[in-house]
Write a protein that holds these residues in place. Structure first.
Motif, PDB file in Angstrom:
ATOM      1  N   GLN A 249       0.843  -1.186   0.000  1.00  0.00           N
ATOM      2  CA  GLN A 249       0.000   0.000   0.000  1.00  0.00           C
ATOM      3  C   GLN A 249       0.882   1.241   0.000  1.00  0.00           C
ATOM      4  O   GLN A 249       1.910   1.281   0.667  1.00  0.00           O
ATOM      5  CB  GLN A 249      -0.910   0.037   1.233  1.00  0.00           C
ATOM      6  CG  GLN A 249      -1.851  -1.144   1.370  1.00  0.00           C
ATOM      7  CD  GLN A 249      -2.569  -1.160   2.700  1.00  0.00           C
ATOM      8  OE1 GLN A 249      -2.612  -0.158   3.403  1.00  0.00           O
ATOM      9  NE2 GLN A 249      -3.119  -2.308   3.077  1.00  0.00           N
ATOM     10  N   LYS A 250       0.491   2.250  -0.787  1.00  0.00           N
ATOM     11  CA  LYS A 250       1.156   3.546  -0.816  1.00  0.00           C
ATOM     12  C   LYS A 250       2.618   3.446  -1.270  1.00  0.00           C
ATOM     13  O   LYS A 250       3.553   3.586  -0.472  1.00  0.00           O
ATOM     14  CB  LYS A 250       1.095   4.209   0.563  1.00  0.00           C
ATOM     15  CG  LYS A 250      -0.310   4.360   1.136  1.00  0.00           C
ATOM     16  CD  LYS A 250      -1.163   5.280   0.291  1.00  0.00           C
ATOM     17  CE  LYS A 250      -2.526   5.523   0.928  1.00  0.00           C
ATOM     18  NZ  LYS A 250      -3.427   6.329   0.091  1.00  0.00           N
ATOM     19  N   PRO A 251       2.850   3.217  -2.571  1.00  0.00           N
ATOM     20  CA  PRO A 251       4.229   3.195  -3.057  1.00  0.00           C
ATOM     21  C   PRO A 251       4.882   4.547  -2.837  1.00  0.00           C
ATOM     22  O   PRO A 251       4.273   5.594  -3.041  1.00  0.00           O
ATOM     23  CB  PRO A 251       4.059   2.876  -4.543  1.00  0.00           C
ATOM     24  CG  PRO A 251       2.674   3.329  -4.880  1.00  0.00           C
ATOM     25  CD  PRO A 251       1.861   3.076  -3.650  1.00  0.00           C
ATOM     26  N   SER A 252       6.124   4.514  -2.397  1.00  0.00           N
ATOM     27  CA  SER A 252       6.827   5.745  -2.055  1.00  0.00           C
ATOM     28  C   SER A 252       8.286   5.611  -2.446  1.00  0.00           C
ATOM     29  O   SER A 252       8.882   4.546  -2.320  1.00  0.00           O
ATOM     30  CB  SER A 252       6.699   6.016  -0.552  1.00  0.00           C
ATOM     31  OG  SER A 252       7.305   7.234  -0.201  1.00  0.00           O
ATOM     32  N   GLY A 253       8.863   6.705  -2.918  1.00  0.00           N
ATOM     33  CA  GLY A 253      10.257   6.680  -3.344  1.00  0.00           C
ATOM     34  C   GLY A 253      10.376   6.320  -4.805  1.00  0.00           C
ATOM     35  O   GLY A 253       9.417   5.885  -5.452  1.00  0.00           O
ATOM     36  N   PRO A 254      11.570   6.469  -5.380  1.00  0.00           N
ATOM     37  CA  PRO A 254      11.766   6.203  -6.808  1.00  0.00           C
ATOM     38  C   PRO A 254      11.714   4.716  -7.140  1.00  0.00           C
ATOM     39  O   PRO A 254      12.032   3.860  -6.306  1.00  0.00           O
ATOM     40  CB  PRO A 254      13.176   6.763  -7.080  1.00  0.00           C
ATOM     41  CG  PRO A 254      13.523   7.588  -5.887  1.00  0.00           C
ATOM     42  CD  PRO A 254      12.778   7.015  -4.739  1.00  0.00           C
ATOM     43  N   LEU A 255      11.297   4.411  -8.358  1.00  0.00           N
ATOM     44  CA  LEU A 255      11.478   3.083  -8.928  1.00  0.00           C
ATOM     45  C   LEU A 255      12.862   2.992  -9.551  1.00  0.00           C
ATOM     46  O   LEU A 255      13.456   4.005  -9.950  1.00  0.00           O
ATOM     47  CB  LEU A 255      10.439   2.812 -10.016  1.00  0.00           C
ATOM     48  CG  LEU A 255       8.973   2.689  -9.622  1.00  0.00           C
ATOM     49  CD1 LEU A 255       8.101   2.587 -10.872  1.00  0.00           C
ATOM     50  CD2 LEU A 255       8.748   1.484  -8.724  1.00  0.00           C
ATOM     51  N   ILE A 256      13.395   1.780  -9.671  1.00  0.00           N
ATOM     52  CA  ILE A 256      14.614   1.544 -10.440  1.00  0.00           C
ATOM     53  C   ILE A 256      14.359   0.392 -11.396  1.00  0.00           C
ATOM     54  O   ILE A 256      13.498  -0.462 -11.147  1.00  0.00           O
ATOM     55  CB  ILE A 256      15.824   1.203  -9.538  1.00  0.00           C
ATOM     56  CG1 ILE A 256      15.591  -0.133  -8.802  1.00  0.00           C
ATOM     57  CG2 ILE A 256      16.134   2.325  -8.570  1.00  0.00           C
ATOM     58  CD1 ILE A 256      16.851  -0.729  -8.203  1.00  0.00           C
ATOM     59  N   GLN A 257      15.079   0.368 -12.505  1.00  0.00           N
ATOM     60  CA  GLN A 257      15.091  -0.822 -13.356  1.00  0.00           C
ATOM     61  C   GLN A 257      16.411  -1.522 -13.105  1.00  0.00           C
ATOM     62  O   GLN A 257      17.486  -0.961 -13.338  1.00  0.00           O
ATOM     63  CB  GLN A 257      14.937  -0.480 -14.829  1.00  0.00           C
ATOM     64  CG  GLN A 257      14.794  -1.733 -15.709  1.00  0.00           C
ATOM     65  CD  GLN A 257      14.402  -1.431 -17.133  1.00  0.00           C
ATOM     66  OE1 GLN A 257      14.845  -0.450 -17.712  1.00  0.00           O
ATOM     67  NE2 GLN A 257      13.561  -2.284 -17.724  1.00  0.00           N
ATOM     68  N   ALA A 258      16.337  -2.740 -12.603  1.00  0.00           N
ATOM     69  CA  ALA A 258      17.529  -3.485 -12.219  1.00  0.00           C
ATOM     70  C   ALA A 258      18.128  -4.207 -13.422  1.00  0.00           C
ATOM     71  O   ALA A 258      17.595  -4.190 -14.530  1.00  0.00           O
ATOM     72  CB  ALA A 258      17.207  -4.470 -11.102  1.00  0.00           C
ATOM     73  N   SER A 259      19.240  -4.880 -13.180  1.00  0.00           N
ATOM     74  CA  SER A 259      19.974  -5.556 -14.246  1.00  0.00           C
ATOM     75  C   SER A 259      19.181  -6.681 -14.884  1.00  0.00           C
ATOM     76  O   SER A 259      19.476  -7.086 -16.008  1.00  0.00           O
ATOM     77  CB  SER A 259      21.294  -6.103 -13.691  1.00  0.00           C
ATOM     78  OG  SER A 259      21.057  -6.962 -12.575  1.00  0.00           O
ATOM     79  N   ASP A 260      18.156  -7.193 -14.188  1.00  0.00           N
ATOM     80  CA  ASP A 260      17.329  -8.267 -14.762  1.00  0.00           C
ATOM     81  C   ASP A 260      16.187  -7.724 -15.611  1.00  0.00           C
ATOM     82  O   ASP A 260      15.364  -8.490 -16.122  1.00  0.00           O
ATOM     83  CB  ASP A 260      16.786  -9.176 -13.661  1.00  0.00           C
ATOM     84  CG  ASP A 260      15.873  -8.442 -12.676  1.00  0.00           C
ATOM     85  OD1 ASP A 260      15.679  -7.211 -12.830  1.00  0.00           O
ATOM     86  OD2 ASP A 260      15.352  -9.093 -11.746  1.00  0.00           O
ATOM     87  N   GLY A 261      16.102  -6.402 -15.753  1.00  0.00           N
ATOM     88  CA  GLY A 261      15.069  -5.788 -16.569  1.00  0.00           C
ATOM     89  C   GLY A 261      13.787  -5.479 -15.838  1.00  0.00           C
ATOM     90  O   GLY A 261      12.908  -4.798 -16.381  1.00  0.00           O
ATOM     91  N   ASN A 262      13.646  -5.974 -14.601  1.00  0.00           N
ATOM     92  CA  ASN A 262      12.441  -5.708 -13.819  1.00  0.00           C
ATOM     93  C   ASN A 262      12.564  -4.398 -13.048  1.00  0.00           C
ATOM     94  O   ASN A 262      13.670  -3.884 -12.829  1.00  0.00           O
ATOM     95  CB  ASN A 262      12.182  -6.857 -12.837  1.00  0.00           C
ATOM     96  CG  ASN A 262      11.835  -8.138 -13.548  1.00  0.00           C
ATOM     97  OD1 ASN A 262      10.991  -8.159 -14.442  1.00  0.00           O
ATOM     98  ND2 ASN A 262      12.496  -9.230 -13.173  1.00  0.00           N
ATOM     99  N   LEU A 263      11.419  -3.871 -12.630  1.00  0.00           N
ATOM    100  CA  LEU A 263      11.372  -2.646 -11.841  1.00  0.00           C
ATOM    101  C   LEU A 263      11.209  -2.995 -10.366  1.00  0.00           C
ATOM    102  O   LEU A 263      10.482  -3.930 -10.016  1.00  0.00           O
ATOM    103  CB  LEU A 263      10.208  -1.774 -12.301  1.00  0.00           C
ATOM    104  CG  LEU A 263      10.314  -1.280 -13.749  1.00  0.00           C
ATOM    105  CD1 LEU A 263       8.956  -0.881 -14.271  1.00  0.00           C
ATOM    106  CD2 LEU A 263      11.277  -0.116 -13.844  1.00  0.00           C
TER     107      LEU A 263
END
Length: 633
Positions: A249-263
């Motif tokens: 619940q309530k996503p907070s902070g930046p997303l990243i795209q990791a080396s496996d291609g997922n966020l």
């Protein structure tokens, strides 16, 4: 003078599961903020061309520069109001967002600004928000896209009826702004697709931008936020809705795209039935969300992660929780927060540091890995002056170089950040050697070579090799091909750049079954069965190149049966390149009825008025004429 520098060090011995090597984790307070001067840190950090760290503070609205060892230099204490960090642009300037400030009024205050700052600290306003269709209260700085424009979000505004708060109409916008300052609103949040975006956008390998909203989002249950995708032109899609009951619940902070291609990201609240202290989640680019770690409501793991996670060069995720842990601070026992590490799968979770008050409390600055290998961040409270600290985690990770852009074609100049660059003797993009210019010990440029391959960039320096933290994608190009037309089975020479890793060649969308990579600049392919007149395409790990010109697949008639007949007779014509047949003639008279059975067969009806003569078939690739004549009886 800024507050006195104090070093508090905590050393932990941590053993990676399944590994025999022991790594010392050293936490150091590099600076204690003084409320009479500036602090605490707020928003994201950025590394400059000088290898120093730049960021913003909440109180007294400061912009600062820190050396990697913690020596501070205040650069501005008045232009940005409540800044949320800065981003380094490829022009060497920093771009940031201030939640307040500007000349327009929103509610009881101003609507916020975007600003630009030189490395020397000269600040100018980049955009003055009005609170209307351009939004209000920008949250986190814009990021620079691969097209050279800047993309970001505002937390409020947009002038939509939904999500009004504190006199500001609208639940925020996604925007684009050119380096010259031309502003475009790409999307206005309407409640059903989310409200109040928080965090920073991230550009995926597919060229789209991904982000989160803290509230709303209503497919059936709603109110706990969304994850969305938006293109550079504003094409928008919600990929995931966070439910009120169960799950994050309530996503907070930046997303990243990791080396496996997922966020990867963090949700401040929620979890499974046994937990409620927030989660770390993974999302595939198509929108499938998986929780990889639940923070229990009462646990030494910590609770309420609000600053996202960072993937360091060891491949692991590092992050912080705002509360929990075993330390005692202004909020009492077990309330100061933690600094943790886990794998991309969520395994091997370990708390690397429990904040104690003396070492800071309530970390809320997203962790940033400097090219020296260390991770840096900040806390909102406590430390010697009770106004937060600037800290470093040394996790035994090697120095590396950071690429300012992560994809490009041959001939493109790439900026490189690092340290110890003076005396560099070679730069390679994958297996291709690049020309380069060392500007300083901490900044250099290199030109993507035609022979470059998609891989990490490697530098040979006097102190040893340095490898880029992320893969650089060499985008293939097609410059020409010869011949420009031919029948099935024709060998075609395709020239371009970045072709070393070619994995697929297509003619009009049909895959060639035979091709040979002769050079990084040349591929020879055989026109396949079923090929269509159209563009030639080449696929590599770096992307897909499409020819500017069209390759014409010329049709061939090898035979027909029967060889004679009256009008109305059905004739089967065989050959190759017949898939796109648009016309069949008997002695020059067009058949009104024909069927394309396959690329090698067309069935046509001898038309009224047909005369003895050649059979001809026309396609976009040309006209084929039979060797023998069809006899009309």
């Amino acid at each position: 003078m800024w507050g006195a520098k104090v070093f508090a060090v905590a050393t932990l011995a941590v053993i990676f599961a399944g590994a025999a090597t022991t790594f010392a984790q050293t936490y150091s307070v590099l600076y204690n903020f003084n409320p009479n001067v500036s602090g605490p840190l707020q928003g994201v950090l950025a590394q400059g061309r000088d290898a120093n760290l730049y960021g913003t503070t909440l109180f007294r609205y400061g912009i600062f520069r820190f050396t990697p060892t913690g020596t501070p230099t205040p650069l501005d204490n008045g232009t940005p109001f409540a800044g949320w960090g800065v981003t380094l642009g490829i022009d060497g300037n920093f771009y940031g967002a201030a939640q307040f400030g500007g000349t327009h009024t929103c509610g009881s205050g101003s609507c916020g600004i975007l600003f630009k700052m030189t490395q020397g600290g000269v600040v100018t306003t980049f955009h003055d928000f009005t609170g209307l269709s351009d939004g209000a209260y920008p949250y986190y700085p814009p990021i620079e896209g691969s097209d050279g424009n800047f993309y970001g979000m505002t937390q409020f505004g947009g002038n939509t009826a939904a999500c009004a708060l504190s006199g500001v109409v609208g639940g925020g916008v996604v925007y684009k702004i050119t380096p010259a300052g031309t502003f475009t609103t790409l999307h206005k949040f309407n409640g059903a697709d989310g409200c109040f975006p928080q965090g920073e956008l991230v550009q995926g390998r597919d060229g789209n931008f991904y982000g989160t909203t803290f509230g709303a989002g209503c497919p059936s249950t709603c109110g706990d936020g969304t994850i969305f995708r938006v293109s550079a032109t504003g094409s928008f899609k919600v990929l995931h809705y966070f439910n009120i009951v169960g799950g994050p619940q309530k996503p907070s902070g930046p997303l990243i795209q990791a080396s496996d291609g997922n966020l990867y990201g963090t949700a401040q609240f929620g979890g499974n039935a046994q937990t409620s202290g927030g989660t770390v989640f993974k999302m595939t680019p198509s929108g499938t969300v998986t929780v990889i770690h639940n923070f229990p409501g009462t646990s030494g793991d910590g609770i309420f992660p609000i600053a996202g996670v960072a993937q360091a060069t060891d491949g692991n995720l590092y992050g912080t929780t705002q509360q929990g842990g075993t330390g005692t601070c202004h909020g009492g026992p077990n309330s100061c927060g933690t600094l943790f590490r886990m794998s991309l799968a969520g395994a091997n979770y370990v708390v690397l540091h429990n904040f104690t008050g003396t070492t800071g409390a309530s970390p809320d600055v997203p962790l940033f890995q400097h090219t020296n290998g260390s991770l840096y961040g900040g806390t909102h409270f406590d430390g010697t002056n009770s106004d937060g600290v600037f800290y470093r985690l040394s996790a035994g990770l090697h120095a590396f170089v950071s690429l300012m852009t992560l994809s490009g074609k041959a001939g493109q100049t790439v900026e490189i950040l690092g340290q110890g660059l003076t005396g560099t003797t070679s730069v390679k993009f994958g297996s291709g050697a690049a020309t380069f210019t060392v500007v300083s010990d901490t900044y250099m440029t290199a030109v993507v070579p035609a022979t470059g391959t998609t891989a990490n960039a490697t530098l040979a320096t006097p102190s040893g090799p340095l490898v880029s933290s992320k893969v650089f994608r060499v985008i293939p190009t097609i410059a020409s091909f010869t011949p420009t037309s031919g029948k099935i089975g024709t060998s075609v020479i395709i020239t371009g750049t970045g072709l070393t890793q070619t994995s697929k060649v297509t003619f009009g969308g049909i895959t060639a079954t035979t091709f040979t990579i002769n050079l990084a600049t040349k591929v020879m392919a055989t026109v396949p069965n079923g090929a269509k007149t159209g563009k030639i395409g080449i696929t590599t790990p770096g992307g897909i190149a499409t020819s500017a010109g069209t390759f014409r697949v010329t049709p061939v008639i090898s035979g027909f049966n029967p060889t004679s007949g009256a009008p109305g007779t059905s004739v089967v014509i065989t050959g190759s390149g017949l898939r796109q047949t648009t016309k069949v003639t008997f002695g020059g008279i067009a058949a009104t009825t024909f069927t394309v059975n396959s690329d090698t067969k067309v069935t046509a009806t001898v038309p009224p008025g047909a005369v003895t003569g050649k059979i001809a078939i026309t396609t976009p690739g040309g006209t084929a004429t039979s060797v023998a004549s069809f006899t009309v009886i």
